[in-house]
Design a protein around this motif. Sequence first.
Motif: not given
Length: 720
Positions: A637-657
Amino acid sequence: MSGNDNRRTPLVAEKRYQGRAAPKKPAAKKPAPKRTARARKARTGGRPTTVLGWLLWPFRIILRILWAVSWRVGLVTALIVGGISAYFASQMPPIEQIIDQRARGSVTMADLTGDVFAWRGDQFGGMVTASTVSPHLHNAVVATEDRRFYRHFGLSPRGIASAIRINLSEGRGPLSGNGGSTITQQTAKLLCLGVPYDSTAWDSEAAYEADCRQSSLYRKGREALFAIGMEIAYTKEEILTLYLNRAYLGAGSRGFEAAAQRYFGISAAQVNPAQAAMLAGLLKAPSTLAPTANIERSRERAAVVIGLMRDQGYLTAVQAQEAIANPAALSRAAEARSGGFFADWVMESGPEFFTRNTTEDVIIRTTLDQRIQRAAEEALVSVFENQVAEGSEAQAAIVVMSADGAVRAMVGGRNLRATGAFNRATQALRQTGSAFKPFIYAAALDLGVSPYALISDAPQCWSIPGSRQWCPENYDREFKGPITMTQALAESRNLPAIFLSEDVGREYVRNVANGFGLQGELAEGPALALGVSESTLLNLTGAYAGILNGGSQVTPYGLLDLRIQGDSAVLMDSMGAGIGDRIISEEAARQLTWMMTKVVEEGTGRRARIDGWEIAGKTGTTNSSRDAWFIGFTGDYVTGVWMGYDNNTPLRGVTGGGLPAEIWRETMVRVLEGRMPTPLPMMAPQAAAPTGILESQGGEVVDDDIVNLLDLLVNGDATN
């Protein structure tokens, strides 16, 4: 003198007058005849003869006039009502023609194994009759909606009076709230008083039905006449049959057969008393009381219905107690309400005439695996509950697919029960960040560059026309000098990716990325290498599936086949979706897979590791951390995950890893549970000392052996 011997018999009157007529006795005096009321009326001319009579006389005159008028008006009204009702009755078609008059059809979706998991549109499960449904359901409807159904002629004066009294006592208008309508009247309203839907006269079916539900004296009067006409034209059982098939019961269910299938996964002929009571209870407020909306509220209403059935003799006290003690429960599919985002995507991606605007009842078999879908949903909930601050409005999306692009699960946001909501997996175009980098390395590997080739990780500035110089940095703001391509990818270093993209050629990189399914406008400048172009999670995951399957293009798909309900013939299938043209060589794809395992084992994706499993993947974080990605795959299986805000606000302390990798791992731990590890289709390069350095100085490429090879390939003087 006379002696005793000469005594005579004493004379009597009769004998005394023998030979003559006896004198007549005087006739008895007859009593004077009594004077009758009519005689007195004739003698007095109808005028009263007493003071009280004079006082009441005007009222008697008025009553006589009213009576004379009312019985004549009543007779005329009865004739008019009878005539109009008879006219309505003469216009009534056979019930089979009006059982289902939906202008649009419905879509029922089944998963990979054939189990139904989603419904769209107004469902009609097929015609039932008052005699074929469960007796408990028959009785529950009559007990709840019209206990005198078999004793009235279509109207219930007692019910109407009671409803008006209740409405007035609660401060409403006499026609607002309780209607006192019989089942016949309710059926008349469901039939819109015989007015069929006309798409040219109404903006939509919703507008048509809203007009049918209007309450006014005129509508109520017409409804009453139509109801009487129905009683003339149809039997009671036929009227009840119409009602059982036309009533709306929430969650898109038209009729009790559709509702029984929707909520319990069984036919209306099979429901028990508890289930029958729950279904009948929905008639009061279908959307509010639907068990998929609030099961407890639905059970409370069902308990009221059970009480009515007991009081009217349809259930014994023991049966009623058992039904209350064991309330109806939803089927597994109805309770899960799983795969809503996936179902919406299938509806949007399928042909409009068979999905969104279908006039038929359609059955679609899909690629969804409900076990995997539950795993993805549970993983998302777990991470947000345990690792994300309470009240955070950050969103996330997940896509799981097979190597051929068959989508097995999809989560388009945190509201897992939403339907028709914004789907962040398929509709949100977001910058890909470093998740784009594998396609740069794919292009280089396809040109024959070794995973051990050295790339310069040194500061560099580029002149951007119309802008000041662009001087990118690595995420850690450090530079390591010459490093291998494998290390550069594992550590997601920016400068090596830019150098490689520039050396291979942006156009070639764009062609590879487009070939794998990253459509749309890709950046023109050197920033192309840093993923400033946008993609959906679905397309990006599909592009990674192309790496897993050996380098061929993938078109994600969710529809396996489509047919009309009741017909076994397949009308359409997956329409050529799945694996397409080859984009890079299989050897390049296998080497890239090996390089991507180092991302998980040694690099930025270490939080995605699962003991005993080979995993390849890539993290991605965009500028200012507005988007965070982790796309990874096992052998299956290939699994993709995205995380963010709908209004494009920067995430705090979150990276892809970080959190995306955690969500990926939580998903795949559940997906892979109980399975034997599947090896990745990868190829480790032969160990060799690095032979050159790829770097750019002032936009000029260093002339070494590897660069010479790239120049030949890019300029078309050599073939792949």
